[in-house]
Design an enzyme around this catalytic site. Structure first.
Site, PDB file in Angstrom:
ATOM      1  N   PRO A  11      39.406  52.002  37.956  1.00  0.00           N
ATOM      2  CG  PRO A  11      40.539  53.796  36.977  1.00  0.00           C
ATOM      3  CD  PRO A  11      39.242  53.417  37.611  1.00  0.00           C
ATOM      4  CB  THR A  12      44.837  49.319  38.769  1.00  0.00           C
ATOM      5  OG1 THR A  12      44.067  48.134  38.552  1.00  0.00           O
ATOM      6  CG2 THR A  12      45.920  49.045  39.783  1.00  0.00           C
ATOM      7  CB  ALA A  70      35.826  35.553  46.345  1.00  0.00           C
ATOM      8  CB  CYS A  76      37.419  41.451  35.572  1.00  0.00           C
ATOM      9  SG  CYS A  76      36.084  42.521  35.082  1.00  0.00           S
ATOM     10  CE  LYS A  97      32.994  41.443  39.494  1.00  0.00           C
ATOM     11  NZ  LYS A  97      32.465  40.975  38.263  1.00  0.00           N
ATOM     12  CD  GLU A 141      25.947  42.163  36.177  1.00  0.00           C
ATOM     13  OE1 GLU A 141      24.975  42.766  36.612  1.00  0.00           O
ATOM     14  OE2 GLU A 141      25.910  40.941  35.904  1.00  0.00           O
TER      15      GLU A 141
HETATM   16  C1  UDX Z   1      35.461  37.733  33.608  1.00  0.00           C
HETATM   17  C2  UDX Z   1      34.497  36.854  34.434  1.00  0.00           C
HETATM   18  O1  UDX Z   1      34.261  35.625  33.724  1.00  0.00           O
HETATM   19  C3  UDX Z   1      33.176  37.590  34.698  1.00  0.00           C
HETATM   20  O2  UDX Z   1      32.331  36.818  35.540  1.00  0.00           O
HETATM   21  C4  UDX Z   1      33.474  38.926  35.366  1.00  0.00           C
HETATM   22  O3  UDX Z   1      32.280  39.652  35.607  1.00  0.00           O
HETATM   23  C5  UDX Z   1      34.435  39.734  34.510  1.00  0.00           C
HETATM   24  O4  UDX Z   1      35.645  38.974  34.264  1.00  0.00           O
HETATM   25  P1  UDX Z   1      35.734  38.353  31.029  1.00  0.00           P
HETATM   26  O5  UDX Z   1      36.937  39.147  31.447  1.00  0.00           O
HETATM   27  O6  UDX Z   1      34.751  38.981  30.103  1.00  0.00           O
HETATM   28  O7  UDX Z   1      34.887  37.915  32.326  1.00  0.00           O
HETATM   29  O8  UDX Z   1      36.283  37.046  30.316  1.00  0.00           O
HETATM   30  P2  UDX Z   1      36.415  35.475  30.623  1.00  0.00           P
HETATM   31  O9  UDX Z   1      35.585  34.751  29.656  1.00  0.00           O
HETATM   32  O10 UDX Z   1      36.233  35.157  32.043  1.00  0.00           O
HETATM   33  O11 UDX Z   1      37.952  35.219  30.196  1.00  0.00           O
HETATM   34  C6  UDX Z   1      39.025  35.878  30.855  1.00  0.00           C
HETATM   35  C7  UDX Z   1      40.347  35.466  30.264  1.00  0.00           C
HETATM   36  O12 UDX Z   1      40.677  34.125  30.617  1.00  0.00           O
HETATM   37  C8  UDX Z   1      40.409  35.505  28.729  1.00  0.00           C
HETATM   38  O13 UDX Z   1      41.662  36.022  28.320  1.00  0.00           O
HETATM   39  C9  UDX Z   1      40.264  34.057  28.330  1.00  0.00           C
HETATM   40  O14 UDX Z   1      40.840  33.771  27.079  1.00  0.00           O
HETATM   41  C10 UDX Z   1      41.032  33.377  29.462  1.00  0.00           C
HETATM   42  N1  UDX Z   1      40.638  31.979  29.687  1.00  0.00           N
HETATM   43  C11 UDX Z   1      39.362  31.675  30.055  1.00  0.00           C
HETATM   44  C12 UDX Z   1      41.602  30.970  29.558  1.00  0.00           C
HETATM   45  O15 UDX Z   1      42.767  31.228  29.239  1.00  0.00           O
HETATM   46  N2  UDX Z   1      41.227  29.674  29.811  1.00  0.00           N
HETATM   47  C13 UDX Z   1      39.959  29.333  30.187  1.00  0.00           C
HETATM   48  O16 UDX Z   1      39.707  28.136  30.410  1.00  0.00           O
HETATM   49  C14 UDX Z   1      38.991  30.370  30.316  1.00  0.00           C
END
Ligand code: UDX
Ligand code: ADP
Length: 495
Positions: A114-115, A244, A298, A242, A183
Site C-alpha cells: 500500500p501507499t 509504466a 492500482c 508495470k 501481473e
Molecule cells: C488496472 C489495469 O487495467 C490492470 O492492467 C492492472 O493490473 C491493475 O489496474 P483495474 O484497476 O482492475 O485494472 O481496472 P480498469 O479496468 O483498468 O479500470 C480502472 C478505472 O478506470 C476504473 O475506474 C474504470 O471505470 C476507469 N476507466 C477505464 C475509465 O474511466 N475509462 C476507460 O476508458 C477505462
C-alpha cells in the site's frame, strides 16, 4: 516507416526456447499472499500446469479458510471453477508458510504494497514493509536454492533490497535468484487475462544464473501461453514496465477527461471525439471512455509511486508531468460536482440525490479509490441528502468508505445524510436528480424503466450521466433534464 516498436535488446528478439541455457524444472511453487493478485494468478498456474504443485500461503487464517471453503474471499468470473477443478489436487491453501517455502523451488512474493501513510514519501511511496518481512521469512526458513519472484507491484529497484536481505540472512550454501514477473490482470476479467495474457513479462539479471532462472519460470507459463508472448528483459525494465503500463492507461483516461471539459464548453461530444481518434490505428479505441474519473487499487497508487520515484531521482519535471494525471482525475470529480450544483439551481441543500453505483467500475464489489466516494463527500459538503444504490458493494464497506478515518462519530453524521437503498427505484423516490457513478449494465435505459423513475421524482427531474451509458434523447422524451459528461446543452443556450 511502420513506426512499430522493435526491441533493441537482442534478448527480446530471441524466442525463449532457443535460449540454449541449462535450467531447472520447477515442480513446487509457493505463493506468499492469498490476495487479489496471488490467489487468482497461482490458481491459474496450478490449473494449467498439472505437473506443478502450487501452495498459496497467508498469515491471515480467515482468508485461507475462505479459499478452502465454498465461499471464496474474492469474486472473479471463472475463478470458482478454476479453484474447484484443482484444489486438493495440485493447488493448496495453508497458513503453514515455513513448510511451503522450504519445499518450493520457486516462491512468488504477492503481498500487499500500500501507499505509505506516514514518514518520508507519505501519500506517494509504496510501503515495502510486507515485501521485506516476506523476504526475511524466505531467507530464514530456506534450506535449499530458491528462485524468488516479485509479483506484487513494487518500485523500481526493489530487487536490490530483496537481494541484500536474502544474501545477508540466508543459510550458507543456499542460492537465491531474483526475478520480476509483474501481473497485468484487471478486476472482473482476471481469469480471462490470466488464461490469455497479452504478454508475460519476466525480468532477470543478465547473468547466466539470472537467465537460467528466467527460463525456468518461462517454462511454467509455456504450459499455456504461446512462447512468443513470454518475454524476458532486464530486471529494472520489468519492474518499471508495470508502473509504466498503469501510468499510460490512466493518462489516456485523464486525457479524454480533459477533452470532455472542452467538449462541454464548445458543443463537441466526447463520445464522438473518442470514436474518431480511436479509429486511428496508432491511437486505438480502448481506455478512451470519458467518466467521472478512474478509480481502483492500482492507477493512482502506481502513478504516485512513479512521481515519488521521479522526485527521488531529481527529475522534478517528470514528477510534475505524472502528478498532473492524478490532478486531472481529481479535477474531473470537482467539475462534475460543480455541474450538478449549478444545474440544480445553485444549491443542493436538503435536496435528495439518487446516486447509482458505488464500485470503482462495473462487475466488481471493489470500492478502492472509487470516484463515488469523493463525489458523495462533495455532495455532503453541500448539505445534500444522498440515496445510494449499488448492486454489489456491501453496506459495511460503504459506511467504512464514507466515514472520515479517525473522526469520532463521523459514521453517525454520514448516516444522517446518506441512506442505502435496495434498488434504483427506491433511491429515485422523491429525488431531484439521478447521478450515475458506476457503469453497471442494470443502470442502462435498456434495463431500467426510467419512466417509472421519472414518475416518482421531484420535477424538474435531472439525470447526470457520469459514465455515458444512457440514451440522452430517449430520456429527454420522458421529460428528464439530462446532463452528460463531455456533452453540453449549447443548443438550448442559443435559443
Ligand atoms: C488496472 C489495469 O487495467 C490492470 O492492467 C492492472 O493490473 C491493475 O489496474 P483495474 O484497476 O482492475 O485494472 O481496472 P480498469 O479496468 O483498468 O479500470 C480502472 C478505472 O478506470 C476504473 O475506474 C474504470 O471505470 C476507469 N476507466 C477505464 C475509465 O474511466 N475509462 C476507460 O476508458 C477505462
Ligand atoms: P494484492 O491486491 O496485491 O494481492 P492483498 O492485500 O489483496 O494484495 O493481499 C496480500 C496478502 O498478503 C494479504 O492477504 C496478507 O495477509 C498477505 N501477507 C502479507 N505479508 C505476508 C507474509 N509475510 N506472509 C504471508 N502472507 C502475507
Amino acid at each position: 516507416m511502420s513506426g512499430a516498436i522493435t526491441p533493441a535488446n537482442e534478448r527480446l528478439s530471441r524466442p525463449l526456447d532457443s535460449i540454449d541455457i541449462p535450467h531447472k524444472k520447477i515442480s513446487k511453487i509457493c505463493c506468499i499472499g492469498a490476495g487479489y493478485v496471488g490467489g487468482p494468478t497461482c490458481a491459474v498456474i496450478a490449473y494449467r500446469s498439472p505437473d506443478v504443485t502450487v501452495t498459496i500461503v497467508d498469515l491471515n487464517q480467515a482468508r485461507i479458510d475462505a479459499w478452502n471453503s465454498d465461499n471464496l474471499p474474492i469474486y472473479e468470473p471463472g475463478l470458482e471453477e478454476v479453484v474447484k477443478a484443482v484444489r486438493g489436487k495440485n493447488l493448496f491453501f495453508t497458513t503453514d508458510v515455513d513448510t511451503s517455502i522450504r519445499e518450493a523451488d520457486l516462491v512468488f512474493v504477492s503481498v500487499n504494497t500500500p501507499t505509505k501513510k506516514s514518514g518520508v514519501g507519505a501519500g506517494y511511496a509504496a510501503d515495502l514493509g510486507w515485501v521485506e518481512s516476506a523476504t526475511r521469512h524466505i531467507a530464514k526458513v530456506s534450506t535449499s536454492d530458491k528462485i524468488v519472484v516479485e509479483k506484487s507491484t513494487v518500485p523500481c529497484r526493489t530487487a536490490v533490497s530483496m537481494r541484500k536481505i536474502l544474501d545477508s540472512n540466508g543459510k550458507p550454501g543456499c542460492k537465491f535468484d531474483i526475478l520480476s514477473n509483474p501481473e497485468f490482470l484487471a478486476e472482473g476479467t482476471a481469469i480471462k487475462d490470466l488464461l490469455a495474457p497479452d504478454r508475460v513479462l519476466i525480468g532477470s539479471l543478465d547473468t547466466p544464473a539470472g537467465r537460467s532462472a528466467a527460463a525456468s519460470l518461462a517454462d511454467v507459463y509455456a504450459n499455456w501461453v504461446p512462447r512468443e508472448r513470454v518475454i524476458t528483459m532486464n530486471l529494472w525494465s520489468s519492474e518499471l514496465s508495470k508502473l509504466a503500463a498503469n501510468a499510460l492507461l490512466a493518462q489516456r483516461i485523464s486525457s479524454i477527461n480533459a477533452l470532455s471539459a472542452i467538449c462541454e464548453a464548445t458543443g463537441a461530444d466526447v463520445d464522438e471525439v473518442s470514436y474518431a481518434v480511436g479509429l486511428d490505428s496508432r491511437i486505438g479505441p480502448k481506455f478512451l471512455k470519458a467518466s467521472v474519473g478512474f478509480g481502483g487499487s492500482c492507477f493512482q497508487k502506481d502513478i504516485l509511486n512513479l512521481v515519488y520515484l521521479s522526485e527521488s531521482l531529481h527529475l522534478p519535471d517528470v514528477a510534475e508531468y505524472w502528478r498532473q494525471v492524478v490532478e486531472m482525475n481529481e479535477s474531473q470529480k470537482r467539475r462534475f460536482t460543480q455541474r450538478v450544483i449549478s444545474s440544480l439551481f445553485n444549491t443542493l441543500t436538503g435536496k435528495r440525490l439518487a446516486v447509482l453505483g458505488f464500485a470503482f467500475k462495473k462487475d466488481t464489489g471493489d470500492t478502492r479509490e472509487s470516484a463515488a466516494i469523493t463525489l458523495i463527500k462533495y455532495f455532503r459538503q453541500e448539505q445534500a441528502k444522498i440515496a445510494l444504490y449499488d448492486p454489489k458493494v456491501e453496506a459495511s464497506q460503504i459506511w467504512y468508505d464514507l466515514a472520515e478515518p479517525g473522526v469520532v462519530d463521523d459514521a453517525t453524521a454520514v448516516k444522517k445524510q446518506v441512506t442505502l437503498c435496495e434498488s434504483a427505484y427506491e433511491a429515485a423516490k422523491g429525488a431531484d436528480a439521478i447521478i450515475i457513478c458506476t457503469e453497471w449494465d442494470e443502470f442502462k435505459d435498456t434495463h431500467l424503466d426510467y419512466q417509472k423513475l421519472y414518475d416518482v421524482m421531484n420535477k424538474p427531474a435531472f439525470v447526470f450521466d457520469g459514465r455515458l451509458i444512457l440514451n440522452q434523447k430517449k430520456l429527454e422524451k420522458i421529460g428528464f433534464k439530462v446532463e452528460c459528461i463531455g456533452r453540453s446543452r449549447l443548443e438550448e443556450t442559443f435559443e
